[in-house]
Motif scaffolding. Sequence first.
Motif, PDB file in Angstrom:
ATOM      1  N   VAL A 132       4.096 -12.530   0.861  1.00  0.00           N
ATOM      2  CA  VAL A 132       3.573 -11.236   0.422  1.00  0.00           C
ATOM      3  C   VAL A 132       4.590 -10.124   0.653  1.00  0.00           C
ATOM      4  O   VAL A 132       4.961  -9.842   1.789  1.00  0.00           O
TER       5      VAL A 132
ATOM      6  N   SER B  62      -6.111   0.535  -1.657  1.00  0.00           N
ATOM      7  CA  SER B  62      -6.193  -0.458  -0.594  1.00  0.00           C
ATOM      8  C   SER B  62      -5.165  -1.568  -0.814  1.00  0.00           C
ATOM      9  O   SER B  62      -5.005  -2.059  -1.933  1.00  0.00           O
ATOM     10  N   GLY B  63      -4.437  -1.921   0.227  1.00  0.00           N
ATOM     11  CA  GLY B  63      -3.459  -3.000   0.132  1.00  0.00           C
ATOM     12  C   GLY B  63      -2.106  -2.552  -0.374  1.00  0.00           C
ATOM     13  O   GLY B  63      -1.216  -3.367  -0.579  1.00  0.00           O
ATOM     14  N   SER B  64      -1.927  -1.227  -0.561  1.00  0.00           N
ATOM     15  CA  SER B  64      -0.645  -0.776  -1.102  1.00  0.00           C
ATOM     16  C   SER B  64       0.449  -0.698  -0.038  1.00  0.00           C
ATOM     17  O   SER B  64       1.602  -0.418  -0.363  1.00  0.00           O
TER      18      SER B  64
ATOM     19  N   THR C  51       0.984  -0.697   6.944  1.00  0.00           N
ATOM     20  CA  THR C  51       2.171  -1.445   7.352  1.00  0.00           C
ATOM     21  C   THR C  51       3.377  -0.520   7.509  1.00  0.00           C
ATOM     22  O   THR C  51       4.175  -0.686   8.430  1.00  0.00           O
TER      23      THR C  51
ATOM     24  N   GLU D 107      -5.622   6.733   8.402  1.00  0.00           N
ATOM     25  CA  GLU D 107      -7.017   6.982   7.999  1.00  0.00           C
ATOM     26  C   GLU D 107      -7.866   7.382   9.197  1.00  0.00           C
ATOM     27  O   GLU D 107      -8.802   6.678   9.573  1.00  0.00           O
TER      28      GLU D 107
HETATM   29  N1  LIG Z   1      -0.075  -9.171   9.643  1.00  0.00           N
HETATM   30  C1  LIG Z   1      -0.126  -9.433   8.328  1.00  0.00           C
HETATM   31  N2  LIG Z   1       0.137 -10.669   7.870  1.00  0.00           N
HETATM   32  C2  LIG Z   1       0.112 -10.941   6.560  1.00  0.00           C
HETATM   33  N3  LIG Z   1      -0.171 -10.031   5.600  1.00  0.00           N
HETATM   34  C3  LIG Z   1      -0.447  -8.780   5.974  1.00  0.00           C
HETATM   35  C4  LIG Z   1      -0.441  -8.409   7.372  1.00  0.00           C
HETATM   36  N4  LIG Z   1      -0.747  -7.097   7.458  1.00  0.00           N
HETATM   37  C5  LIG Z   1      -0.936  -6.664   6.189  1.00  0.00           C
HETATM   38  N5  LIG Z   1      -0.760  -7.659   5.304  1.00  0.00           N
HETATM   39  C6  LIG Z   1      -0.844  -7.543   3.846  1.00  0.00           C
HETATM   40  O1  LIG Z   1      -0.013  -6.482   3.448  1.00  0.00           O
HETATM   41  C7  LIG Z   1      -0.599  -5.755   2.391  1.00  0.00           C
HETATM   42  C8  LIG Z   1      -0.631  -4.287   2.715  1.00  0.00           C
HETATM   43  O2  LIG Z   1      -1.527  -4.066   3.794  1.00  0.00           O
HETATM   44  P1  LIG Z   1      -1.760  -2.650   4.451  1.00  0.00           P
HETATM   45  O3  LIG Z   1      -2.771  -2.834   5.519  1.00  0.00           O
HETATM   46  O4  LIG Z   1      -0.470  -2.052   4.838  1.00  0.00           O
HETATM   47  O5  LIG Z   1      -2.381  -1.834   3.250  1.00  0.00           O
HETATM   48  P2  LIG Z   1      -3.046  -0.386   3.243  1.00  0.00           P
HETATM   49  O6  LIG Z   1      -2.356   0.389   2.182  1.00  0.00           O
HETATM   50  O7  LIG Z   1      -3.063   0.170   4.614  1.00  0.00           O
HETATM   51  O8  LIG Z   1      -4.518  -0.684   2.762  1.00  0.00           O
HETATM   52  P3  LIG Z   1      -5.895   0.013   3.194  1.00  0.00           P
HETATM   53  O9  LIG Z   1      -6.034   1.254   2.368  1.00  0.00           O
HETATM   54  O10 LIG Z   1      -6.939  -1.005   2.809  1.00  0.00           O
HETATM   55  O11 LIG Z   1      -5.858   0.276   4.649  1.00  0.00           O
HETATM   56  C9  LIG Z   1      -1.943  -6.374   2.129  1.00  0.00           C
HETATM   57  O12 LIG Z   1      -1.838  -7.234   1.028  1.00  0.00           O
HETATM   58  C10 LIG Z   1      -2.236  -7.146   3.374  1.00  0.00           C
HETATM   59  O13 LIG Z   1      -2.998  -8.270   3.091  1.00  0.00           O
END
Ligand SMILES: Nc1ncnc2c1ncn2[C@@H]1O[C@H](COP(=O)(O)OP(=O)(O)OP(=O)(O)O)[C@@H](O)[C@H]1O
Lengths: 215, 269
Positions: free
Chosen positions: B23, B45-47, B51, B188
């Motif tokens: 990923v 979500s997931g963008s 991370t 958030e």
């Molecule tokens: N520890 C991990 N191991 C594997 N994949 C991960 C891990 N942490 C996050 N991901 C993947 O990385 C991608 C981004 O996740 P992230 O949590 O940064 O998104 P986000 O923008 O904060 O979303 P949200 O608005 O839902 O909080 C997602 O597809 C998630 O499944």
Amino acid sequence: MFWNVTLKLLEGFSQTLIIFGITLVFSLILGLPIAFGSMSRFKPLRWLSRTFVWAIRGTPLMLQVIIVFYGPALIWDGISPLSRMTAVLVAFIINYSAYFSEIYRGGIEGIPKGQYEAAQTLGMTKSQIFFKVVLLQVIKRIVPPMSNEILTLVKDTSLARIVAVKEIIWMGQEFIASRALLWPLFYTGVFYLVFCGILTLVFAKIEEKLDYFKV
Amino acid sequence: MDMADIKTPILEVNNLSKRFGKVEVFKDISFAMEKGAVMALIGSSGSGKTTLLRCLNFLETPDHGRISVHGNCLFDADDHSTHQEKDIRHKRLHFGLVFQSFNLFPQYSALRNVTLATELLAKEQPGYRTGKGQMIKDIRERAEHLLEQVGLSDKLNNYPHQLSGGQQQRVAIARALAVNPDILCFDEPTSALDPELTGEVLKVIQSLADLNTTMLIVTHEMSFARDVADTVAFMDSGSIVEQGPPSQVISNPKEARTRQFLERYLGNS
Ligand SMILES: Nc1ncnc2c1ncn2[C@@H]1O[C@H](COP(=O)(O)OP(=O)(O)OP(=O)(O)O)[C@@H](O)[C@H]1O
Ligand SMILES: [Mg+2]
């Protein structure tokens, strides 16, 4: 008569308490390295710890006592056997370390990742995180399962009679053979009840002390 | 302070990439922040928003790119001397992180939550043995001040379970501020709260912005982002698609993806 029986049973109960006390102290300590072994990132160590725990929890304590007492002499000719009490203590300590290690592991693994991460972002060291943030939460989590296990240990001490350690049940049983009296054996139950009652109060006190926060 | 100081951005992120196995979470992210600036990071979500914040706080290690604070490179994926475990702890102190789920330490009072880390850090200072009493007193006073700033001077001795979600989050903000981070990140901060409690937390963040606290805020509260931020960055599938003042990105988005995203969130703001 009643007084004589009581004295004899107390003599047996002192053995019971020795098994209980020594096992408790040593396995509470030994459980920790085993728990850390089971959580280690180093695979061989983790495998070793978990196999050990599996083997110990997967076999009866009674069998473990027998193996520790009779085993060495079967394997090495002429080795002098452990004293009965020592064999019991060794088997009990090994057995209870395995159980306690699993309780520790459950307690430590149950702490949310966010607790570590919050502490990390605040610049704490690994040991500060463990001692200042995680430890008390772990203790609070493990008091209830620990209490259960320790009460079980009180009653498990009776297994020592399988290698003729004269703990309280053994003493009670002797009255059947020597005097054809059954009631002393029943009477031993009172000793267990009182002792477990005291422990239960102690555990309740500890839980109350940790009641000021929620995990 | 000379002109050069003012011009150096407080935070510079260059070509940052992160993947988890197959990923790819984000790729080639670059942005900079001036001291005292507030940047809102929005995106579906997931963008990869969380991370990205976790990478800045050294909770995850990026695969590529550089992170610099005050012009000092804290992390460079190509330079292994910047990856040393023993330095990471101090590098983390440049950033603060307020979590979605507060993560207060349950066994400590609000005040102790705020003082704990600072007291532990003070122990490492050379003058600690002799100046201990005064240091502890100063730390305590500052913590009380911070808690007052987030409106909790009457809750100093409450334990986290005795506080509402909004109050807990405000303690978490005070706790993060206690170690004086250069950039305070929020993930958030209100999304775990009941709607009627979000206002008090957003107000505190707004007051920090008024005090020129440098902040990077991941949020789904569009009207809040519009009010508080100098810059809004919209992230989608691992890159920053559009970035600029709120009047542009939120009110007049250029990119079709930004418009689509905002249409979905309009109801929320
Ligand atoms: N520890 C991990 N191991 C594997 N994949 C991960 C891990 N942490 C996050 N991901 C993947 O990385 C991608 C981004 O996740 P992230 O949590 O940064 O998104 P986000 O923008 O904060 O979303 P949200 O608005 O839902 O909080 C997602 O597809 C998630 O499944
Ligand atoms: Mg997220």
